[in-house]
Design a protein around this motif. Sequence first.
Motif, PDB file in Angstrom:
ATOM      1  N   ARG A   1       0.837  -1.198   0.000  1.00 35.16           N
ATOM      2  CA  ARG A   1       0.000   0.000   0.000  1.00 35.16           C
ATOM      3  C   ARG A   1       0.875   1.252   0.000  1.00 35.16           C
ATOM      4  O   ARG A   1       1.953   1.294   0.605  1.00 35.16           O
ATOM      5  CB  ARG A   1      -0.883  -0.018   1.257  1.00 35.16           C
ATOM      6  CG  ARG A   1      -1.824   1.159   1.388  1.00 35.16           C
ATOM      7  CD  ARG A   1      -2.761   0.963   2.580  1.00 35.16           C
ATOM      8  NE  ARG A   1      -3.735   2.031   2.632  1.00 35.16           N
ATOM      9  CZ  ARG A   1      -3.603   3.128   3.373  1.00 35.16           C
ATOM     10  NH1 ARG A   1      -2.548   3.274   4.148  1.00 35.16           N
ATOM     11  NH2 ARG A   1      -4.536   4.053   3.351  1.00 35.16           N
ATOM     12  N   VAL A   2       0.406   2.284  -0.685  1.00 37.33           N
ATOM     13  CA  VAL A   2       1.069   3.588  -0.715  1.00 37.33           C
ATOM     14  C   VAL A   2       0.279   4.540   0.168  1.00 37.33           C
ATOM     15  O   VAL A   2      -0.940   4.694  -0.010  1.00 37.33           O
ATOM     16  CB  VAL A   2       1.163   4.132  -2.151  1.00 37.33           C
ATOM     17  CG1 VAL A   2       1.709   5.565  -2.152  1.00 37.33           C
ATOM     18  CG2 VAL A   2       2.026   3.225  -3.011  1.00 37.33           C
ATOM     19  N   VAL A   3       0.936   5.173   1.119  1.00 34.16           N
ATOM     20  CA  VAL A   3       0.265   6.127   2.005  1.00 34.16           C
ATOM     21  C   VAL A   3      -0.328   7.263   1.183  1.00 34.16           C
ATOM     22  O   VAL A   3       0.342   7.865   0.336  1.00 34.16           O
ATOM     23  CB  VAL A   3       1.253   6.685   3.047  1.00 34.16           C
ATOM     24  CG1 VAL A   3       0.574   7.769   3.897  1.00 34.16           C
ATOM     25  CG2 VAL A   3       1.775   5.565   3.938  1.00 34.16           C
ATOM     26  N   GLY A   4      -1.606   7.539   1.395  1.00 33.85           N
ATOM     27  CA  GLY A   4      -2.281   8.603   0.682  1.00 33.85           C
ATOM     28  C   GLY A   4      -2.999   8.150  -0.569  1.00 33.85           C
ATOM     29  O   GLY A   4      -3.718   8.941  -1.189  1.00 33.85           O
ATOM     30  N   ALA A   5      -2.841   6.884  -0.941  1.00 28.96           N
ATOM     31  CA  ALA A   5      -3.496   6.378  -2.143  1.00 28.96           C
ATOM     32  C   ALA A   5      -4.923   5.956  -1.845  1.00 28.96           C
ATOM     33  O   ALA A   5      -5.239   5.434  -0.778  1.00 28.96           O
ATOM     34  CB  ALA A   5      -2.710   5.206  -2.713  1.00 28.96           C
ATOM     35  N   LYS A   6      -5.803   6.168  -2.809  1.00 28.22           N
ATOM     36  CA  LYS A   6      -7.193   5.720  -2.739  1.00 28.22           C
ATOM     37  C   LYS A   6      -7.475   4.559  -3.685  1.00 28.22           C
ATOM     38  O   LYS A   6      -8.444   3.824  -3.504  1.00 28.22           O
ATOM     39  CB  LYS A   6      -8.138   6.878  -3.068  1.00 28.22           C
ATOM     40  CG  LYS A   6      -7.990   8.093  -2.158  1.00 28.22           C
ATOM     41  CD  LYS A   6      -8.297   7.743  -0.706  1.00 28.22           C
ATOM     42  CE  LYS A   6      -8.207   8.996   0.167  1.00 28.22           C
ATOM     43  NZ  LYS A   6      -8.411   8.679   1.602  1.00 28.22           N
ATOM     44  N   ALA A   7      -6.620   4.409  -4.689  1.00 26.55           N
ATOM     45  CA  ALA A   7      -6.802   3.334  -5.668  1.00 26.55           C
ATOM     46  C   ALA A   7      -5.496   3.151  -6.428  1.00 26.55           C
ATOM     47  O   ALA A   7      -4.550   3.958  -6.317  1.00 26.55           O
ATOM     48  CB  ALA A   7      -7.943   3.662  -6.621  1.00 26.55           C
ATOM     49  N   TYR A   8      -5.448   2.069  -7.219  1.00 29.83           N
ATOM     50  CA  TYR A   8      -4.256   1.715  -7.989  1.00 29.83           C
ATOM     51  C   TYR A   8      -4.707   1.170  -9.344  1.00 29.83           C
ATOM     52  O   TYR A   8      -5.801   0.623  -9.477  1.00 29.83           O
ATOM     53  CB  TYR A   8      -3.429   0.637  -7.272  1.00 29.83           C
ATOM     54  CG  TYR A   8      -3.119   0.977  -5.836  1.00 29.83           C
ATOM     55  CD1 TYR A   8      -1.906   1.561  -5.482  1.00 29.83           C
ATOM     56  CD2 TYR A   8      -4.055   0.715  -4.828  1.00 29.83           C
ATOM     57  CE1 TYR A   8      -1.632   1.876  -4.155  1.00 29.83           C
ATOM     58  CE2 TYR A   8      -3.789   1.034  -3.518  1.00 29.83           C
ATOM     59  CZ  TYR A   8      -2.580   1.624  -3.181  1.00 29.83           C
ATOM     60  OH  TYR A   8      -2.316   1.943  -1.881  1.00 29.83           O
TER      61      TYR A   8
END
Length: 245
Positions: free
Chosen positions: A82-89
């Motif tokens: 997971r990337v901090v601040g991400a909502k989707a990929y």
Amino acid sequence: MRALAVVLLSFASLLVAPATASAALPACQHFYTGPIPDRPVSGGYGNGTTAPPYDVRGRLPAPGGINGGLGADGKVTFTFNRVVGAKAYRAFRNGQALQWISDWGQPTLQVTDASPCDGAHYQVYAMTAEDTAASSIGQISTSYRLDSSNRLAAYRMPAGTTLNYRVSAYNDVAQTALGYNAGTGICAVDARIIPWGTRLYVPGYGHCYAADIGSWIKDDIVDVWFPPGSDADNWGIQRLTLTIE
């Protein structure tokens, strides 16, 4: 529109040449199946300016911790952190959208390619919103390819590599296939050969950042972006020696 992999145990595991994938996999096909006209070299010239390196700073970092490979079920499956601040990929194979993954706070996320092909480039980026607005799209990850053990490993084209390519030009004002806004320093590539995020130097143009694809951008063609106007037409189609940066 012209639009991961085991955790590396050592730097030596970074692939700098095409990996040998399972012989059972079919060859990766170009996404456009229609007829492509012959595009002979026609001369042309640049506009007298040099495109600076395209700046991706300020965007979300690319996902890391990429781990996976080809399973007995014939699918390529991999996870990433997971990337901090991400909502989707979004995950891609050879510049084609493969999967959308929403972020609900899970520490790792998974991608599955049910129809893998030989030598495919897998890449992922994070987004700050559940949309594909250019401003929400993060940095594209490095490419990952199956190695001789059918595990995914990081792949890059070595700096200094030269390519004798035909170079055309375009001036579409829109988002690229990757999702960034088209602009000076962006180029379209055959993502089966040159993965997104690759930086090249193009004589007479400057620096270009691979972030787009195109129906006629196949094999030994790169398309460099110019602002609206006559510059793209004046460029023509030139055969040049490009250098990987």
